[in-house]
Design an enzyme around this catalytic site. Sequence first.
Site, PDB file in Angstrom:
ATOM      1  CG  ASN A  94      96.159 114.757  50.400  1.00  0.00           C
ATOM      2  OD1 ASN A  94      96.111 113.982  49.447  1.00  0.00           O
ATOM      3  ND2 ASN A  94      95.085 115.397  50.858  1.00  0.00           N
ATOM      4  NE  ARG A 128      95.864 137.269  53.090  1.00  0.00           N
ATOM      5  CZ  ARG A 128      95.342 136.171  53.627  1.00  0.00           C
ATOM      6  NH1 ARG A 128      96.104 135.155  53.941  1.00  0.00           N
ATOM      7  NH2 ARG A 128      94.040 136.097  53.862  1.00  0.00           N
ATOM      8  CG  MET A 143      93.449 124.705  55.179  1.00  0.00           C
ATOM      9  SD  MET A 143      92.918 124.218  53.522  1.00  0.00           S
ATOM     10  CE  MET A 143      91.236 124.815  53.553  1.00  0.00           C
ATOM     11  CG  HIS A 178      90.899 123.311  45.250  1.00  0.00           C
ATOM     12  ND1 HIS A 178      90.820 124.117  46.372  1.00  0.00           N
ATOM     13  CD2 HIS A 178      89.693 123.371  44.651  1.00  0.00           C
ATOM     14  CE1 HIS A 178      89.612 124.653  46.431  1.00  0.00           C
ATOM     15  NE2 HIS A 178      88.906 124.218  45.405  1.00  0.00           N
TER      16      HIS A 178
HETATM   17  C1  GAR Z   1      92.246 117.875  51.432  1.00  0.00           C
HETATM   18  O1  GAR Z   1      90.977 117.396  51.079  1.00  0.00           O
HETATM   19  C2  GAR Z   1      92.700 118.938  50.440  1.00  0.00           C
HETATM   20  O2  GAR Z   1      92.218 118.719  49.141  1.00  0.00           O
HETATM   21  C3  GAR Z   1      92.087 120.179  51.018  1.00  0.00           C
HETATM   22  O3  GAR Z   1      92.191 120.041  52.409  1.00  0.00           O
HETATM   23  C4  GAR Z   1      92.203 118.657  52.743  1.00  0.00           C
HETATM   24  C5  GAR Z   1      93.425 118.413  53.588  1.00  0.00           C
HETATM   25  O4  GAR Z   1      93.416 117.132  54.148  1.00  0.00           O
HETATM   26  N1  GAR Z   1      92.761 121.346  50.550  1.00  0.00           N
HETATM   27  C6  GAR Z   1      92.181 122.521  50.357  1.00  0.00           C
HETATM   28  O5  GAR Z   1      91.010 122.726  50.599  1.00  0.00           O
HETATM   29  C7  GAR Z   1      93.101 123.608  49.830  1.00  0.00           C
HETATM   30  N2  GAR Z   1      92.341 124.690  49.272  1.00  0.00           N
HETATM   31  P1  GAR Z   1      94.731 116.534  54.775  1.00  0.00           P
HETATM   32  O6  GAR Z   1      95.282 117.587  55.749  1.00  0.00           O
HETATM   33  O7  GAR Z   1      94.282 115.312  55.495  1.00  0.00           O
HETATM   34  O8  GAR Z   1      95.689 116.254  53.657  1.00  0.00           O
END
Ligand code: GAR
Length: 207
Positions: free
Chosen positions: A14, A65, A90, A109
């Site tokens: 992304n 945290r 994450m 998300h």
């Molecule tokens: C994506 O599918 C995003 O929606 C998800 O992680 C993936 C990251 O992919 N995000 C979450 O789960 C956040 N809670 P990427 O690193 O290839 O962009």
Amino acid sequence: MKNIVILISGRGSNMEAIVQACATEAWPARITAVISNRPGAAGLQFAQARGIATAVVDHKSFSDRDTFDAELARVVHGFAPDVLVLAGFMRILTAGFVKQFEGRMVNVHPSLLPAFTGLHTHRRAIEAGCKTAGATVHFVTAELDHGPIIAQTVVPVLPGDSEATLSARVLAREHLMYPRAVRWLVSDLLRMEHGVVTHVSGESQLV
Ligand code: GAR
């Protein structure tokens, strides 16, 4: 020119889509940094290859945290972001961190929020017998995977889908939706009233 800082934890596809759209669509913005909480995040290499500043704040080096978020905030502020983009980041962020970037921090998300907050969204959608799935771009609030919705994308759940096939179908749509939503934000095209986000000239927020 707005400054965009992107937080990642892994692959960063992304982030790549946003970096590419920012360049090819000549946004009134630049990506000032890509920051990861994992030193081995693959997305860091892509950013470096594009000449974008990178930084790592390894959550494993912090005992709690609050101290992790304090250091992350210090590093993020160093890149003077107008917009902070969570792209597969994450880590759960503390309320103290969120407050510093409220109204200018967004997340993608992989579910149709408010359904399926948290992890394993595609598996849970398949197990629940959902006929549609999707993803959501939203402003980040202190409540995990909640916050005013900027855009959503919907895909079918097909017979025989696995977590892998469904997540690939959703991810391809995330790559269209997330850059579009960030472009709206840096172009001041979003308004919020009573927690509901609308596009000023009515562009479809269903992507
Ligand atoms: C994506 O599918 C995003 O929606 C998800 O992680 C993936 C990251 O992919 N995000 C979450 O789960 C956040 N809670 P990427 O690193 O290839 O962009």
